[in-house]
Design a protein around this motif. Structure first.
Motif, PDB file in Angstrom:
ATOM      1  N   LYS A  21      24.948 -36.411  -0.690  1.00  0.00           N
ATOM      2  CA  LYS A  21      26.062 -35.467  -0.533  1.00  0.00           C
ATOM      3  C   LYS A  21      25.538 -34.076  -0.206  1.00  0.00           C
ATOM      4  O   LYS A  21      24.555 -33.626  -0.766  1.00  0.00           O
ATOM      5  CB  LYS A  21      26.894 -35.420  -1.806  1.00  0.00           C
ATOM      6  CG  LYS A  21      27.528 -36.758  -2.108  1.00  0.00           C
ATOM      7  CD  LYS A  21      28.449 -36.660  -3.304  1.00  0.00           C
ATOM      8  CE  LYS A  21      28.817 -38.061  -3.695  1.00  0.00           C
ATOM      9  NZ  LYS A  21      30.122 -38.415  -3.736  1.00  0.00           N
ATOM     10  N   LEU A  22      26.230 -33.413   0.696  1.00  0.00           N
ATOM     11  CA  LEU A  22      25.891 -32.067   1.121  1.00  0.00           C
ATOM     12  C   LEU A  22      26.790 -31.066   0.405  1.00  0.00           C
ATOM     13  O   LEU A  22      28.008 -31.214   0.383  1.00  0.00           O
ATOM     14  CB  LEU A  22      26.090 -31.945   2.635  1.00  0.00           C
ATOM     15  CG  LEU A  22      25.816 -30.590   3.261  1.00  0.00           C
ATOM     16  CD1 LEU A  22      24.339 -30.253   3.179  1.00  0.00           C
ATOM     17  CD2 LEU A  22      26.271 -30.602   4.719  1.00  0.00           C
ATOM     18  N   LYS A  23      26.163 -30.042  -0.188  1.00  0.00           N
ATOM     19  CA  LYS A  23      26.921 -29.027  -0.927  1.00  0.00           C
ATOM     20  C   LYS A  23      26.379 -27.652  -0.553  1.00  0.00           C
ATOM     21  O   LYS A  23      25.169 -27.477  -0.408  1.00  0.00           O
ATOM     22  CB  LYS A  23      26.735 -29.284  -2.422  1.00  0.00           C
ATOM     23  CG  LYS A  23      27.311 -28.240  -3.331  1.00  0.00           C
ATOM     24  CD  LYS A  23      27.083 -28.654  -4.775  1.00  0.00           C
ATOM     25  CE  LYS A  23      26.610 -27.499  -5.587  1.00  0.00           C
ATOM     26  NZ  LYS A  23      26.303 -27.828  -6.961  1.00  0.00           N
ATOM     27  N   GLU A  24      27.269 -26.689  -0.375  1.00  0.00           N
ATOM     28  CA  GLU A  24      26.849 -25.321  -0.133  1.00  0.00           C
ATOM     29  C   GLU A  24      26.474 -24.694  -1.467  1.00  0.00           C
ATOM     30  O   GLU A  24      27.294 -24.595  -2.365  1.00  0.00           O
ATOM     31  CB  GLU A  24      27.988 -24.543   0.536  1.00  0.00           C
ATOM     32  CG  GLU A  24      27.562 -23.183   1.009  1.00  0.00           C
ATOM     33  CD  GLU A  24      28.663 -22.500   1.786  1.00  0.00           C
ATOM     34  OE1 GLU A  24      28.658 -22.617   3.021  1.00  0.00           O
ATOM     35  OE2 GLU A  24      29.525 -21.869   1.155  1.00  0.00           O
ATOM     36  N   LYS A  25      25.205 -24.308  -1.604  1.00  0.00           N
ATOM     37  CA  LYS A  25      24.715 -23.744  -2.861  1.00  0.00           C
ATOM     38  C   LYS A  25      24.965 -22.241  -2.933  1.00  0.00           C
ATOM     39  O   LYS A  25      25.271 -21.717  -3.991  1.00  0.00           O
ATOM     40  CB  LYS A  25      23.225 -24.041  -3.016  1.00  0.00           C
ATOM     41  CG  LYS A  25      22.640 -23.611  -4.319  1.00  0.00           C
ATOM     42  CD  LYS A  25      21.787 -24.682  -4.917  1.00  0.00           C
ATOM     43  CE  LYS A  25      21.124 -24.258  -6.187  1.00  0.00           C
ATOM     44  NZ  LYS A  25      21.887 -24.564  -7.359  1.00  0.00           N
ATOM     45  N   ALA A  26      24.792 -21.540  -1.809  1.00  0.00           N
ATOM     46  CA  ALA A  26      25.032 -20.088  -1.781  1.00  0.00           C
ATOM     47  C   ALA A  26      25.408 -19.685  -0.362  1.00  0.00           C
ATOM     48  O   ALA A  26      24.994 -20.321   0.602  1.00  0.00           O
ATOM     49  CB  ALA A  26      23.788 -19.336  -2.230  1.00  0.00           C
ATOM     50  N   ARG A  27      26.174 -18.621  -0.257  1.00  0.00           N
ATOM     51  CA  ARG A  27      26.643 -18.105   1.037  1.00  0.00           C
ATOM     52  C   ARG A  27      26.525 -16.585   1.002  1.00  0.00           C
ATOM     53  O   ARG A  27      26.423 -15.980  -0.042  1.00  0.00           O
ATOM     54  CB  ARG A  27      28.096 -18.528   1.227  1.00  0.00           C
ATOM     55  CG  ARG A  27      28.788 -17.882   2.399  1.00  0.00           C
ATOM     56  CD  ARG A  27      30.145 -18.474   2.698  1.00  0.00           C
ATOM     57  NE  ARG A  27      30.071 -19.720   3.434  1.00  0.00           N
ATOM     58  CZ  ARG A  27      29.688 -19.829   4.712  1.00  0.00           C
ATOM     59  NH1 ARG A  27      29.302 -18.773   5.373  1.00  0.00           N
ATOM     60  NH2 ARG A  27      29.687 -20.997   5.319  1.00  0.00           N
ATOM     61  N   GLY A  28      26.557 -15.959   2.178  1.00  0.00           N
ATOM     62  CA  GLY A  28      26.505 -14.493   2.258  1.00  0.00           C
ATOM     63  C   GLY A  28      25.098 -13.944   2.162  1.00  0.00           C
ATOM     64  O   GLY A  28      24.900 -12.769   1.870  1.00  0.00           O
ATOM     65  N   LEU A  29      24.093 -14.777   2.444  1.00  0.00           N
ATOM     66  CA  LEU A  29      22.706 -14.341   2.388  1.00  0.00           C
ATOM     67  C   LEU A  29      22.309 -13.720   3.722  1.00  0.00           C
ATOM     68  O   LEU A  29      22.892 -14.011   4.759  1.00  0.00           O
ATOM     69  CB  LEU A  29      21.798 -15.524   2.052  1.00  0.00           C
ATOM     70  CG  LEU A  29      22.129 -16.229   0.730  1.00  0.00           C
ATOM     71  CD1 LEU A  29      21.329 -17.515   0.600  1.00  0.00           C
ATOM     72  CD2 LEU A  29      21.854 -15.310  -0.445  1.00  0.00           C
ATOM     73  N   ALA A  30      21.298 -12.858   3.692  1.00  0.00           N
ATOM     74  CA  ALA A  30      20.856 -12.125   4.879  1.00  0.00           C
ATOM     75  C   ALA A  30      19.698 -12.849   5.551  1.00  0.00           C
ATOM     76  O   ALA A  30      18.542 -12.597   5.263  1.00  0.00           O
ATOM     77  CB  ALA A  30      20.461 -10.705   4.494  1.00  0.00           C
ATOM     78  N   ARG A  31      20.022 -13.782   6.451  1.00  0.00           N
ATOM     79  CA  ARG A  31      19.073 -14.645   7.166  1.00  0.00           C
ATOM     80  C   ARG A  31      18.061 -15.276   6.216  1.00  0.00           C
ATOM     81  O   ARG A  31      16.894 -14.956   6.200  1.00  0.00           O
ATOM     82  CB  ARG A  31      18.363 -13.913   8.294  1.00  0.00           C
ATOM     83  CG  ARG A  31      17.657 -14.898   9.254  1.00  0.00           C
ATOM     84  CD  ARG A  31      17.181 -14.274  10.535  1.00  0.00           C
ATOM     85  NE  ARG A  31      16.355 -13.126  10.418  1.00  0.00           N
ATOM     86  CZ  ARG A  31      15.026 -13.158  10.423  1.00  0.00           C
ATOM     87  NH1 ARG A  31      14.381 -14.272  10.552  1.00  0.00           N
ATOM     88  NH2 ARG A  31      14.355 -12.040  10.329  1.00  0.00           N
ATOM     89  N   PRO A  32      18.532 -16.222   5.411  1.00  0.00           N
ATOM     90  CA  PRO A  32      17.606 -16.929   4.522  1.00  0.00           C
ATOM     91  C   PRO A  32      16.587 -17.717   5.334  1.00  0.00           C
ATOM     92  O   PRO A  32      16.930 -18.307   6.359  1.00  0.00           O
ATOM     93  CB  PRO A  32      18.516 -17.856   3.718  1.00  0.00           C
ATOM     94  CG  PRO A  32      19.727 -18.038   4.551  1.00  0.00           C
ATOM     95  CD  PRO A  32      19.886 -16.761   5.331  1.00  0.00           C
ATOM     96  N   THR A  33      15.342 -17.677   4.890  1.00  0.00           N
ATOM     97  CA  THR A  33      14.277 -18.396   5.594  1.00  0.00           C
ATOM     98  C   THR A  33      13.599 -19.363   4.630  1.00  0.00           C
ATOM     99  O   THR A  33      13.976 -20.508   4.556  1.00  0.00           O
ATOM    100  CB  THR A  33      13.269 -17.422   6.233  1.00  0.00           C
ATOM    101  OG1 THR A  33      12.808 -16.502   5.248  1.00  0.00           O
ATOM    102  CG2 THR A  33      13.883 -16.662   7.386  1.00  0.00           C
TER     103      THR A  33
END
Length: 162
Positions: A21-33
């Motif tokens: 299953k795919l889940k969004e863990k965090a959003r609104g990050l500044a170009r996560p690498t």
């Protein structure tokens, strides 16, 4: 436990894949690498566009290291989080216990040379969307040796802490 974390730089989010299953863990990050996950489940992510590393708890991102130029690759070993700071051409160690930061190596061939703006690649439509950026990765071997992928000159460096 088989869980996979993905930095989605284009969308500014971290995804978690567990049990199919795919889940969004965090959003609104500044170009996560780069992403590193500790044995206790703590998830760290490099936010290249903000010059920081954040820890994700639940869906909340809390800054743990700031003042970096362009953090990219992350690796955990023992009580240390290693950060490849391509913008500063440095390898940083941050202690999970003391919360102190130490420069391990500097003047490294990672990131663009002074005065050079990297050309972004457009990617491959429907297969690998762009833009694609250079990336400096870091990992730690079982013997404690630190390996750094140097995007500036295309080499792999092996570093040992004295």
């Amino acid at each position: 436990d088989g869980t996979v974390f993905v930095a989605d730089g284009g969308e500014g989010r971290v995804l978690e894949i567990a049990g199919g299953k795919l889940k969004e863990k965090a959003r609104g990050l500044a170009r996560p690498t780069g992403i590193a996950v500790a044995p206790n489940g703590a998830c760290f992510v490099a936010e290249s566009d903000k010059g920081r590393v954040s820890q994700i708890d639940g869906s909340t991102a809390t800054t743990v290291i700031e003042g970096l130029k362009e953090p990219q690759g992350l690796a955990l070993a023992g009580d240390n989080l290693y950060v490849a700071d391509a913008g500063a051409h440095e390898l940083i160690a941050w202690s999970l216990k003391t919360k102190k930061r130490e420069t391990i190596a500097s003047n490294l061939p990672i990131g663009a040379a002074p005065g050079v703006v990297p050309k972004l690649l457009m990617g491959i439509p429907a297969l690998l969307p762009g833009p694609l950026r250079p990336f400096a990765g870091v990992t730690v071997g079982g013997d404690g040796k630190i390996f750094l992928a140097a995007d500036g000159d295309g080499s792999i460096m092996a570093l040992s802490r004295a």
